[in-house]
Motif scaffolding. Sequence first.
Motif, mmCIF file in Angstrom:
data_model
loop_
_atom_site.group_PDB
_atom_site.id
_atom_site.type_symbol
_atom_site.label_atom_id
_atom_site.label_comp_id
_atom_site.label_asym_id
_atom_site.label_seq_id
_atom_site.Cartn_x
_atom_site.Cartn_y
_atom_site.Cartn_z
ATOM 1 N N SER A 110 -4.428 -4.278 5.607
ATOM 2 C CA SER A 110 -4.094 -2.854 5.696
ATOM 3 C C SER A 110 -3.208 -2.415 4.546
ATOM 4 O O SER A 110 -3.043 -1.238 4.280
ATOM 5 C CB SER A 110 -3.395 -2.558 7.035
ATOM 6 O OG SER A 110 -2.206 -3.344 7.130
ATOM 7 N N SER A 111 -2.648 -3.465 3.821
ATOM 8 C CA SER A 111 -1.790 -3.161 2.682
ATOM 9 C C SER A 111 -2.563 -3.155 1.380
ATOM 10 O O SER A 111 -1.971 -3.171 0.313
ATOM 11 C CB SER A 111 -0.640 -4.178 2.611
ATOM 12 O OG SER A 111 -1.154 -5.488 2.416
ATOM 13 N N ALA A 112 -3.887 -3.208 1.449
ATOM 14 C CA ALA A 112 -4.679 -3.146 0.230
ATOM 15 C C ALA A 112 -4.351 -1.849 -0.505
ATOM 16 O O ALA A 112 -4.036 -0.817 0.105
ATOM 17 C CB ALA A 112 -6.160 -3.211 0.567
ATOM 18 N N LEU A 113 -4.408 -1.960 -1.843
ATOM 19 C CA LEU A 113 -3.976 -0.817 -2.650
ATOM 20 C C LEU A 113 -4.833 0.419 -2.345
ATOM 21 O O LEU A 113 -6.052 0.391 -2.540
ATOM 22 C CB LEU A 113 -4.067 -1.184 -4.132
ATOM 23 C CG LEU A 113 -3.549 -0.119 -5.103
ATOM 24 C CD1 LEU A 113 -2.046 0.077 -4.918
ATOM 25 C CD2 LEU A 113 -3.873 -0.535 -6.540
ATOM 26 N N LYS A 116 -4.759 6.682 -5.424
ATOM 27 C CA LYS A 116 -3.558 7.430 -5.823
ATOM 28 C C LYS A 116 -3.359 8.627 -4.883
ATOM 29 O O LYS A 116 -4.260 9.434 -4.688
ATOM 30 C CB LYS A 116 -3.712 7.900 -7.266
ATOM 31 C CG LYS A 116 -2.445 8.585 -7.802
ATOM 32 C CD LYS A 116 -2.671 8.971 -9.264
ATOM 33 C CE LYS A 116 -1.432 9.638 -9.837
ATOM 34 N NZ LYS A 116 -1.606 10.034 -11.253
ATOM 35 N N GLY A 117 -2.156 8.689 -4.285
ATOM 36 C CA GLY A 117 -1.806 9.767 -3.366
ATOM 37 C C GLY A 117 -2.351 9.579 -1.977
ATOM 38 O O GLY A 117 -2.202 10.474 -1.136
ATOM 39 N N GLN A 118 -2.977 8.398 -1.657
ATOM 40 C CA GLN A 118 -3.593 8.173 -0.354
ATOM 41 C C GLN A 118 -2.907 7.060 0.429
ATOM 42 O O GLN A 118 -3.438 6.570 1.418
ATOM 43 C CB GLN A 118 -5.081 7.824 -0.529
ATOM 44 C CG GLN A 118 -5.882 8.890 -1.234
ATOM 45 C CD GLN A 118 -5.905 10.189 -0.443
ATOM 46 O OE1 GLN A 118 -6.048 10.218 0.794
ATOM 47 N NE2 GLN A 118 -5.735 11.319 -1.149
ATOM 48 N N ALA A 119 -1.694 6.617 0.050
ATOM 49 C CA ALA A 119 -0.994 5.528 0.737
ATOM 50 C C ALA A 119 -0.520 5.984 2.101
ATOM 51 O O ALA A 119 -0.083 7.132 2.276
ATOM 52 C CB ALA A 119 0.179 5.050 -0.089
ATOM 53 N N THR A 120 -0.599 5.034 3.052
ATOM 54 C CA THR A 120 -0.150 5.315 4.419
ATOM 55 C C THR A 120 0.761 4.220 4.959
ATOM 56 O O THR A 120 1.421 4.424 5.977
ATOM 57 C CB THR A 120 -1.366 5.444 5.348
ATOM 58 O OG1 THR A 120 -2.137 4.250 5.302
ATOM 59 C CG2 THR A 120 -2.212 6.664 4.971
ATOM 60 N N ALA A 121 0.796 3.052 4.301
ATOM 61 C CA ALA A 121 1.570 1.913 4.814
ATOM 62 C C ALA A 121 3.022 2.054 4.411
ATOM 63 O O ALA A 121 3.362 2.484 3.305
ATOM 64 C CB ALA A 121 0.987 0.618 4.273
ATOM 65 N N ASP A 122 3.890 1.647 5.327
ATOM 66 C CA ASP A 122 5.323 1.632 5.041
ATOM 67 C C ASP A 122 5.763 0.205 4.687
ATOM 68 O O ASP A 122 5.073 -0.762 4.953
ATOM 69 C CB ASP A 122 6.116 2.135 6.260
ATOM 70 C CG ASP A 122 5.833 3.593 6.590
ATOM 71 O OD1 ASP A 122 5.401 4.311 5.668
ATOM 72 O OD2 ASP A 122 6.009 3.980 7.759
ATOM 73 N N GLY A 123 6.928 0.077 4.105
ATOM 74 C CA GLY A 123 7.496 -1.221 3.785
ATOM 75 C C GLY A 123 7.579 -1.440 2.284
ATOM 76 O O GLY A 123 6.909 -0.791 1.467
ATOM 77 N N CYS A 124 8.495 -2.322 1.934
ATOM 78 C CA CYS A 124 8.730 -2.585 0.504
ATOM 79 C C CYS A 124 7.530 -3.195 -0.203
ATOM 80 O O CYS A 124 7.294 -2.920 -1.381
ATOM 81 C CB CYS A 124 9.957 -3.475 0.350
ATOM 82 S SG CYS A 124 11.524 -2.622 0.633
ATOM 83 N N ALA A 125 6.756 -4.060 0.502
ATOM 84 C CA ALA A 125 5.598 -4.692 -0.150
ATOM 85 C C ALA A 125 4.593 -3.635 -0.555
ATOM 86 O O ALA A 125 4.073 -3.629 -1.686
ATOM 87 C CB ALA A 125 4.965 -5.717 0.778
ATOM 88 N N ALA A 126 4.324 -2.702 0.365
ATOM 89 C CA ALA A 126 3.374 -1.633 0.050
ATOM 90 C C ALA A 126 3.939 -0.731 -1.040
ATOM 91 O O ALA A 126 3.218 -0.263 -1.942
ATOM 92 C CB ALA A 126 3.080 -0.828 1.312
ATOM 93 N N ALA A 129 3.728 -2.484 -4.534
ATOM 94 C CA ALA A 129 2.340 -2.543 -4.982
ATOM 95 C C ALA A 129 1.879 -1.180 -5.506
ATOM 96 O O ALA A 129 1.235 -1.090 -6.558
ATOM 97 C CB ALA A 129 1.440 -2.999 -3.834
ATOM 98 N N TYR A 130 2.248 -0.123 -4.799
ATOM 99 C CA TYR A 130 1.816 1.205 -5.222
ATOM 100 C C TYR A 130 2.509 1.602 -6.516
ATOM 101 O O TYR A 130 1.885 2.126 -7.441
ATOM 102 C CB TYR A 130 2.122 2.213 -4.111
ATOM 103 C CG TYR A 130 1.561 3.588 -4.371
ATOM 104 C CD1 TYR A 130 0.294 3.961 -3.913
ATOM 105 C CD2 TYR A 130 2.314 4.533 -5.089
ATOM 106 C CE1 TYR A 130 -0.210 5.244 -4.165
ATOM 107 C CE2 TYR A 130 1.812 5.801 -5.356
ATOM 108 C CZ TYR A 130 0.545 6.151 -4.892
ATOM 109 O OH TYR A 130 0.045 7.437 -5.148
ATOM 110 N N LEU A 131 3.826 1.397 -6.595
ATOM 111 C CA LEU A 131 4.573 1.758 -7.802
ATOM 112 C C LEU A 131 4.065 0.985 -9.025
ATOM 113 O O LEU A 131 3.997 1.531 -10.133
ATOM 114 C CB LEU A 131 6.066 1.484 -7.590
ATOM 115 C CG LEU A 131 6.780 2.403 -6.584
ATOM 116 C CD1 LEU A 131 8.199 1.909 -6.311
ATOM 117 C CD2 LEU A 131 6.785 3.837 -7.087
#
Length: 203
Positions: A110-113, A116-126, A129-131
């Motif tokens: 569920s943490s797959a990248l 852009k602008g479509q992230a929904t997962a919370d947490g530092c790992a997510a 990865a997005y940043l």
Amino acid sequence: MGGGEVGSGRWTVSDGIVLFASAVLLLSLCLVMIDDAGSSAGASSVATSTTSTLAQTPTTLSPAPTTTTTVPPTTTTTTTPPSTTTTTTTPPPTTTTTSPPTPAPPPPSSSALPAKGQATADGCAAAIAYLSAYSAPGFTFECPGYALGHQAMTCINEPGVCANENLIAIADACAVAYMNEASNSWVMTGASDAPIDPYGACS
């Protein structure tokens, strides 16, 4: 002397003939005997002479011919068969390594990248990865980080806060917060004219 008879005291013609014949016969016998004696003497003389001659003649005996037979030495040829060397090479033991079965690929996380602008997962790992995928180059990330009381912040070489570095700090790792800071990094470097915090605030 008539009548052919000779009286007593006289010899007749026939007596004379007989006497003559007897004398001749006796003479012949004597001659024969003399002749035989002479022949015998001659033969004896010849024999003696021959014997004497043989005695005086040296006898030369020729040596018996000598035949020399040279027997060649017997040649014995011994052939030694070449020695046969049998080298038995023991093959190294075969080590069979059984690789463990390849595990099946894990199901998509569920943490797959996200896009852009479509992230929904919370947490530092997510957030990290997005940043890493969508923020401007040259920034470092802190999560959780100090954001001066905000949910997140983007800082470019600010003395006392991020001196000599470009920093994105995430204090509240919600999806809206890290998507905002990724967009703000492009705006603050002059590469985008998008508004600050385009995705709003974490609820």
